[in-house]
Design a protein around this motif. Structure first.
Motif, PDB file in Angstrom:
ATOM      1  N   TYR A 310       0.824  -1.207   0.000  1.00 45.63           N
ATOM      2  CA  TYR A 310       0.000   0.000   0.000  1.00 45.63           C
ATOM      3  C   TYR A 310       0.860   1.260   0.000  1.00 45.63           C
ATOM      4  O   TYR A 310       0.615   2.208  -0.749  1.00 45.63           O
ATOM      5  N   ASN A 311       1.878   1.278   0.861  1.00 46.04           N
ATOM      6  CA  ASN A 311       2.735   2.458   0.941  1.00 46.04           C
ATOM      7  C   ASN A 311       3.580   2.627  -0.316  1.00 46.04           C
ATOM      8  O   ASN A 311       3.821   3.755  -0.759  1.00 46.04           O
ATOM      9  N   ARG A 312       4.032   1.530  -0.886  1.00 43.64           N
ATOM     10  CA  ARG A 312       4.798   1.635  -2.135  1.00 43.64           C
ATOM     11  C   ARG A 312       3.931   2.173  -3.266  1.00 43.64           C
ATOM     12  O   ARG A 312       4.387   2.982  -4.084  1.00 43.64           O
ATOM     13  N   ALA A 313       2.672   1.737  -3.317  1.00 38.79           N
ATOM     14  CA  ALA A 313       1.782   2.232  -4.365  1.00 38.79           C
ATOM     15  C   ALA A 313       1.499   3.715  -4.184  1.00 38.79           C
ATOM     16  O   ALA A 313       1.519   4.493  -5.145  1.00 38.79           O
ATOM     17  N   THR A 314       1.234   4.134  -2.947  1.00 37.10           N
ATOM     18  CA  THR A 314       0.920   5.541  -2.677  1.00 37.10           C
ATOM     19  C   THR A 314       2.078   6.452  -3.053  1.00 37.10           C
ATOM     20  O   THR A 314       1.880   7.529  -3.628  1.00 37.10           O
ATOM     21  N   THR A 315       3.297   6.044  -2.733  1.00 40.73           N
ATOM     22  CA  THR A 315       4.478   6.888  -2.942  1.00 40.73           C
ATOM     23  C   THR A 315       5.196   6.600  -4.249  1.00 40.73           C
ATOM     24  O   THR A 315       6.276   7.151  -4.493  1.00 40.73           O
ATOM     25  N   GLU A 316       4.599   5.768  -5.097  1.00 42.75           N
ATOM     26  CA  GLU A 316       5.202   5.404  -6.389  1.00 42.75           C
ATOM     27  C   GLU A 316       6.614   4.834  -6.231  1.00 42.75           C
ATOM     28  O   GLU A 316       7.459   4.991  -7.097  1.00 42.75           O
ATOM     29  N   GLU A 317       6.859   4.206  -5.097  1.00 45.41           N
ATOM     30  CA  GLU A 317       8.159   3.576  -4.797  1.00 45.41           C
ATOM     31  C   GLU A 317       9.311   4.582  -4.870  1.00 45.41           C
ATOM     32  O   GLU A 317      10.427   4.250  -5.260  1.00 45.41           O
ATOM     33  N   LYS A 318       9.029   5.821  -4.440  1.00 40.06           N
ATOM     34  CA  LYS A 318      10.034   6.880  -4.532  1.00 40.06           C
ATOM     35  C   LYS A 318      10.464   7.441  -3.187  1.00 40.06           C
ATOM     36  O   LYS A 318      11.148   8.455  -3.133  1.00 40.06           O
ATOM     37  N   CYS A 319      10.051   6.785  -2.084  1.00 43.34           N
ATOM     38  CA  CYS A 319      10.540   7.255  -0.790  1.00 43.34           C
ATOM     39  C   CYS A 319      11.444   6.190  -0.193  1.00 43.34           C
ATOM     40  O   CYS A 319      11.935   5.304  -0.904  1.00 43.34           O
ATOM     41  N   LEU A 320      11.696   6.254   1.088  1.00 44.63           N
ATOM     42  CA  LEU A 320      12.591   5.317   1.769  1.00 44.63           C
ATOM     43  C   LEU A 320      11.752   4.352   2.599  1.00 44.63           C
ATOM     44  O   LEU A 320      10.820   4.770   3.284  1.00 44.63           O
ATOM     45  N   TYR A 321      12.088   3.067   2.556  1.00 40.87           N
ATOM     46  CA  TYR A 321      11.242   2.044   3.164  1.00 40.87           C
ATOM     47  C   TYR A 321      11.992   1.256   4.227  1.00 40.87           C
ATOM     48  O   TYR A 321      13.211   1.070   4.135  1.00 40.87           O
ATOM     49  N   TRP A 322      11.247   0.774   5.220  1.00 39.18           N
ATOM     50  CA  TRP A 322      11.852   0.038   6.326  1.00 39.18           C
ATOM     51  C   TRP A 322      10.947  -1.090   6.797  1.00 39.18           C
ATOM     52  O   TRP A 322       9.744  -1.062   6.577  1.00 39.18           O
ATOM     53  N   ASN A 323      11.581  -2.071   7.424  1.00 38.52           N
ATOM     54  CA  ASN A 323      10.852  -3.188   8.037  1.00 38.52           C
ATOM     55  C   ASN A 323      11.164  -3.346   9.518  1.00 38.52           C
ATOM     56  O   ASN A 323      10.453  -4.055  10.224  1.00 38.52           O
ATOM     57  N   SER A 324      12.233  -2.727   9.980  1.00 37.97           N
ATOM     58  CA  SER A 324      12.678  -2.938  11.356  1.00 37.97           C
ATOM     59  C   SER A 324      13.251  -1.649  11.923  1.00 37.97           C
ATOM     60  O   SER A 324      13.504  -0.678  11.189  1.00 37.97           O
ATOM     61  N   ALA A 325      13.479  -1.656  13.247  1.00 35.59           N
ATOM     62  CA  ALA A 325      14.102  -0.502  13.896  1.00 35.59           C
ATOM     63  C   ALA A 325      15.498  -0.266  13.335  1.00 35.59           C
ATOM     64  O   ALA A 325      15.918   0.885  13.120  1.00 35.59           O
ATOM     65  N   ASP A 326      16.234  -1.328  13.069  1.00 35.43           N
ATOM     66  CA  ASP A 326      17.587  -1.189  12.516  1.00 35.43           C
ATOM     67  C   ASP A 326      17.556  -0.554  11.131  1.00 35.43           C
ATOM     68  O   ASP A 326      18.466   0.199  10.774  1.00 35.43           O
ATOM     69  N   ASP A 327      16.501  -0.843  10.353  1.00 32.07           N
ATOM     70  CA  ASP A 327      16.363  -0.205   9.037  1.00 32.07           C
ATOM     71  C   ASP A 327      16.225   1.312   9.183  1.00 32.07           C
ATOM     72  O   ASP A 327      16.844   2.083   8.444  1.00 32.07           O
TER      73      ASP A 327
END
Length: 366
Positions: A310-327
């Motif tokens: 959902y977030n990738r679609a909204t931002t057209e895969e043009k922002c920074l993405y994370w899955n964890s605190a370390d990310d």
């Protein structure tokens, strides 16, 4: 004149969430041949005017959220049938378990925005999830038009209901976010002195699927890291609403770089906090196009978003993405310049998420 009855919101003037903001802004672009009627919760509005922005208001003496929302929506639908509405615009699926019954009596068209797959949210227990999933199914089966606010949602509908949706009209219509703008107000530094330093910002409901605990964990580890561009975090949310919120607030309030604020309903104040942030951290993992995300895009903020479809679609895969605190920590420490990401978000926000364009899409359906 088309009579359109809007069902499923707390009401207007908007004082709650995404669907309320949607209706608030749709009313700004009402076509000449459309007459809106909006259902409002009498439990929420002490003042109950008969009209607002040209729309008629009808008050239902129930809460619009929680368990009561099912009957709230059902009573709204019955009034729309009684009044011989041309179109029911249903926002959310809470009351859609009654659509088979309503469909037998209602001669007009039904447009349903199914929201963000509510049944997947962690806050609901098993039986509530089953009821919401059933309601979603009824919404798809008995609506003339189904709206998804994100490509992830429409892809899901196409796959989950492929035997039914081919006979329906499925539309992708997101939310607008251009009602926000950067605010300069030095007087607010007295109330929020920690905003004088570069800070990251998050505004959300305090729920597990918004990954609040992960964001807090990341910034707790940045407390004493003076070499990092941003170590301060300002997070605004409803901490007292659940045990989850109360527990993590108690756990992380002790960190001097983490500032946990209760909900701020004054638009000038909350928009000042958001628009002056150095980063926006978005943790939503459920739902579709989230209003707070498209608003952050329209502010032109660099965004660190949880990595989901959902977030990738909204931002057209043009922002920074994370899955964890370390990310999150890695991105903050290793990204030399966030300006290009901020520019990408602003460009996409202006192009995709303006209320005028969103209203045009809804108006074309009518």
């Amino acid at each position: 004149m088309k009579k359109i009855y809007i069902i499923g919101t707390v009401g207007v003037p908007a004082c709650y969430g995404g669907f309320e903001s949607l209706v608030e802004n749709l009313l700004n672009y009402t076509p000449e041949d459309v007459e809106y009627t909006v259902f409002c919760s009498a439990k929420t509005y002490k003042e109950q005017p008969a009209t607002y922005k040209g729309a008629k208001l009808i008050y239902i003496d129930r809460n619009a959220n929680g368990k009561d929302s099912i009957l709230y929506d059902y009573e709204s639908m019955k009034i729309a049938v009684r009044d011989k509405a041309d179109i029911m615009l249903i926002l959310g699926v809470s009351g859609c378990i009654f659509l088979p019954q309503i469909r037998r009596k209602f001669k007009g068209k039904i447009i349903t925005n199914i929201d963000g797959l509510e049944w997947r949210r962690d806050k609901w227990k098993f039986y509530a999830k089953c009821l919401l999933k059933f309601s979603e199914r009824q919404a798809v089966y008995y609506s003339d038009v189904v709206i998804g606010d994100n490509k992830g949602i429409t892809d899901y509908v196409n796959e989950e209901y492929k035997n039914v949706i081919s006979n329906k009209r499925l539309e992708l219509i997101a939310y607008g976010g251009d009602q926000v703008s950067k605010i300069t107000d030095d007087s607010l530094y007295e109330k929020y002195p920690f905003c004088k330093e570069p800070y990251a910002c998050t505004v959300c409901r305090i729920e597990p699927e918004n990954n609040v605990h992960i964001i807090l964990e990341a910034f707790s580890k940045l407390q004493n890291n003076s070499d990092t561009f941003v170590t301060q975090l300002v997070m605004v949310g409803n901490w007292q609403k659940s045990e989850y919120g109360k527990t993590i607030k108690e756990q992380y309030s002790k960190f001097s770089n983490i500032h946990l604020l209760e909900p701020i309903y004054e638009p000038h104040e909350i928009n000042w906090i958001r628009s002056n942030a150095a980063l926006y951290v978005h943790g939503h993992s459920a739902g579709g196009t989230n209003p707070s995300l498209v608003e952050a895009m329209n502010f032109g903020l660099p965004i660190l978003a949880f990595d989901c479809v959902y977030n990738r679609a909204t931002t057209e895969e043009k922002c920074l993405y994370w899955n964890s605190a370390d990310d999150i920590i890695f991105i903050i420490q290793k990204t030399p310049d966030f300006s290009s990401f901020a520019n990408n978000m602003k460009e996409a926000g202006v192009r995709l998420y303006t209320w005028e364009n969103i209203a045009k899409q809804y108006n074309s359906l009518y």
